[in-house]
Motif scaffolding. Structure first.
Motif, PDB file in Angstrom:
ATOM      1  N   THR A 132      12.219  25.924 -40.197  1.00 55.38           N
ATOM      2  CA  THR A 132      12.276  25.466 -38.806  1.00 55.38           C
ATOM      3  C   THR A 132      13.446  24.505 -38.669  1.00 55.38           C
ATOM      4  O   THR A 132      13.503  23.487 -39.368  1.00 55.38           O
ATOM      5  CB  THR A 132      10.963  24.778 -38.405  1.00 55.38           C
ATOM      6  OG1 THR A 132       9.879  25.689 -38.583  1.00 55.38           O
ATOM      7  CG2 THR A 132      11.014  24.339 -36.952  1.00 55.38           C
ATOM      8  N   LYS A 140      13.972  26.086 -33.612  1.00 58.20           N
ATOM      9  CA  LYS A 140      13.711  27.506 -33.841  1.00 58.20           C
ATOM     10  C   LYS A 140      13.260  27.717 -35.282  1.00 58.20           C
ATOM     11  O   LYS A 140      13.738  27.042 -36.200  1.00 58.20           O
ATOM     12  CB  LYS A 140      14.964  28.345 -33.562  1.00 58.20           C
ATOM     13  CG  LYS A 140      15.311  28.509 -32.094  1.00 58.20           C
ATOM     14  CD  LYS A 140      14.270  29.368 -31.381  1.00 58.20           C
ATOM     15  CE  LYS A 140      14.637  29.567 -29.917  1.00 58.20           C
ATOM     16  NZ  LYS A 140      13.636  30.409 -29.211  1.00 58.20           N
ATOM     17  N   VAL A 142      13.105  30.453 -38.368  1.00 63.08           N
ATOM     18  CA  VAL A 142      13.756  31.675 -38.831  1.00 63.08           C
ATOM     19  C   VAL A 142      13.133  32.114 -40.155  1.00 63.08           C
ATOM     20  O   VAL A 142      12.681  31.278 -40.944  1.00 63.08           O
ATOM     21  CB  VAL A 142      15.277  31.477 -39.021  1.00 63.08           C
ATOM     22  CG1 VAL A 142      15.923  31.134 -37.690  1.00 63.08           C
ATOM     23  CG2 VAL A 142      15.561  30.392 -40.040  1.00 63.08           C
ATOM     24  N   ASP A 160      21.285  33.138 -36.335  1.00 63.10           N
ATOM     25  CA  ASP A 160      21.948  33.617 -35.115  1.00 63.10           C
ATOM     26  C   ASP A 160      22.094  32.407 -34.204  1.00 63.10           C
ATOM     27  O   ASP A 160      21.111  31.915 -33.637  1.00 63.10           O
ATOM     28  CB  ASP A 160      21.109  34.706 -34.453  1.00 63.10           C
ATOM     29  CG  ASP A 160      21.767  35.273 -33.205  1.00 63.10           C
ATOM     30  OD1 ASP A 160      22.755  34.670 -32.715  1.00 63.10           O
ATOM     31  OD2 ASP A 160      21.304  36.314 -32.707  1.00 63.10           O
ATOM     32  N   ASP A 162      23.072  32.001 -31.340  1.00 67.26           N
ATOM     33  CA  ASP A 162      22.640  32.186 -29.953  1.00 67.26           C
ATOM     34  C   ASP A 162      21.223  31.642 -29.749  1.00 67.26           C
ATOM     35  O   ASP A 162      20.858  31.220 -28.647  1.00 67.26           O
ATOM     36  CB  ASP A 162      22.679  33.662 -29.562  1.00 67.26           C
ATOM     37  CG  ASP A 162      24.100  34.182 -29.395  1.00 67.26           C
ATOM     38  OD1 ASP A 162      25.039  33.359 -29.416  1.00 67.26           O
ATOM     39  OD2 ASP A 162      24.266  35.409 -29.262  1.00 67.26           O
ATOM     40  N   ASN A 163      20.413  31.662 -30.807  1.00 72.33           N
ATOM     41  CA  ASN A 163      19.044  31.153 -30.705  1.00 72.33           C
ATOM     42  C   ASN A 163      19.012  29.647 -30.444  1.00 72.33           C
ATOM     43  O   ASN A 163      18.001  29.113 -29.983  1.00 72.33           O
ATOM     44  CB  ASN A 163      18.265  31.466 -31.981  1.00 72.33           C
ATOM     45  CG  ASN A 163      17.959  32.937 -32.128  1.00 72.33           C
ATOM     46  OD1 ASN A 163      17.787  33.642 -31.132  1.00 72.33           O
ATOM     47  ND2 ASN A 163      17.894  33.425 -33.356  1.00 72.33           N
ATOM     48  N   TRP A 164      20.107  28.968 -30.757  1.00 76.33           N
ATOM     49  CA  TRP A 164      20.205  27.529 -30.492  1.00 76.33           C
ATOM     50  C   TRP A 164      21.130  27.254 -29.298  1.00 76.33           C
ATOM     51  O   TRP A 164      21.612  26.144 -29.135  1.00 76.33           O
ATOM     52  CB  TRP A 164      20.715  26.803 -31.739  1.00 76.33           C
ATOM     53  CG  TRP A 164      19.661  26.712 -32.804  1.00 76.33           C
ATOM     54  CD1 TRP A 164      18.747  25.713 -32.966  1.00 76.33           C
ATOM     55  CD2 TRP A 164      19.416  27.660 -33.841  1.00 76.33           C
ATOM     56  NE1 TRP A 164      17.947  25.979 -34.055  1.00 76.33           N
ATOM     57  CE2 TRP A 164      18.331  27.172 -34.606  1.00 76.33           C
ATOM     58  CE3 TRP A 164      19.998  28.880 -34.211  1.00 76.33           C
ATOM     59  CZ2 TRP A 164      17.823  27.861 -35.711  1.00 76.33           C
ATOM     60  CZ3 TRP A 164      19.486  29.569 -35.300  1.00 76.33           C
ATOM     61  CH2 TRP A 164      18.412  29.058 -36.031  1.00 76.33           C
ATOM     62  N   GLN A 165      21.359  28.298 -28.503  1.00 70.99           N
ATOM     63  CA  GLN A 165      22.152  28.180 -27.275  1.00 70.99           C
ATOM     64  C   GLN A 165      23.530  27.567 -27.537  1.00 70.99           C
ATOM     65  O   GLN A 165      24.000  26.684 -26.817  1.00 70.99           O
ATOM     66  CB  GLN A 165      21.376  27.345 -26.240  1.00 70.99           C
ATOM     67  CG  GLN A 165      20.032  27.952 -25.886  1.00 70.99           C
ATOM     68  CD  GLN A 165      19.180  27.059 -25.004  1.00 70.99           C
ATOM     69  OE1 GLN A 165      19.671  26.100 -24.422  1.00 70.99           O
ATOM     70  NE2 GLN A 165      17.889  27.362 -24.909  1.00 70.99           N
ATOM     71  N   THR A 193      26.890  34.536 -36.160  1.00 74.18           N
ATOM     72  CA  THR A 193      25.964  34.552 -37.290  1.00 74.18           C
ATOM     73  C   THR A 193      26.498  33.703 -38.441  1.00 74.18           C
ATOM     74  O   THR A 193      27.700  33.680 -38.705  1.00 74.18           O
ATOM     75  CB  THR A 193      25.725  35.987 -37.797  1.00 74.18           C
ATOM     76  OG1 THR A 193      26.995  36.590 -38.112  1.00 74.18           O
ATOM     77  CG2 THR A 193      25.033  36.825 -36.741  1.00 74.18           C
TER      78      THR A 193
END
Length: 206
Positions: A132, A140, A142, A160, A162-165, A193
């Protein structure tokens, strides 16, 4: 009759003494099994980011990882699976001071309140687990995989961003490194990535 009673009492005392010694021995063994521990200088984090459409790797690390807790456990996996950490962004290191500066300014500098990346690990018996991670004000979880080798544990994860904006931060970084991130096709690209390898070395407490 008196001799018989004394004999019975002696047998009882000997049996009790043997049972206590056996229990004490088992407690000592259990204590030794449960005495693995790690320190912040026994964790090494390596990351690999990518640039250009050919996905050329860019490797780096963080020279400082702070432990929020001091985990211990019955084996190295139990220790590595219970780590809470904080990574100061200032400790990023890629063997290129100019690149380090750009990462701090243009990527992490465009993430909200991210002077540190924080997180925790959780590992299962089957070689899988979770991490986490909190970054850019976003938490997030993973999936991760891990292997053990003696007292050492290696954890692999793919992030990724993008998951953390982090899209705005990636765009800012790509603009700052536009020519350096341009491939043979003339396209400048910074991938979202990042592959992460964490090496944890545990040891028995003295």
């Amino acid at each position: 009759m008196r001799k018989k009673i004394i004999y019975i009492l002696l047998v009882g005392v000997l049996f009790t003494s043997f049972s206590c010694k056996k229990a004490n021995k088992e407690e000592v063994i259990e204590e030794k099994i449960s005495s693995y521990i790690l320190s912040s200088d026994s964790i090494n984090l390596e990351w690999t980011a990518y640039k250009t459409t050919e996905k050329v790797p860019v490797k780096g690390t963080f020279t400082k990882i702070e432990l929020i807790n001091i985990p211990s456990g019955k084996n190295p996996q139990a220790v590595a699976g219970n780590v809470e950490f904080s990574i100061p962004i200032e400790s990023i290191f890629t063997k290129d001071t100019i690149r380090d500066g750009k990462l701090k300014k243009f990527f992490f500098g465009n993430l909200m309140g991210t002077s540190n990346i924080t997180g925790k690990t959780s590992l299962k018996e089957d070689g899988t687990g979770e991490a986490t991670i909190t970054m850019n004000g976003v938490e997030k979880t993973v999936p991760v995989t891990f292997t053990t080798n003696g007292n050492d544990v290696e954890i692999n994860a793919n992030l990724d961003l993008d998951n953390w904006q982090a899209q705005m931060a990636l765009t800012a970084l790509n603009e700052a490194c536009y020519e350096l991130h341009k491939g043979a096709d003339g396209v400048s690209k910074t991938w979202n990535t990042v592959d992460v390898l964490v090496k944890v070395s545990t040891k028995l407490q003295p």
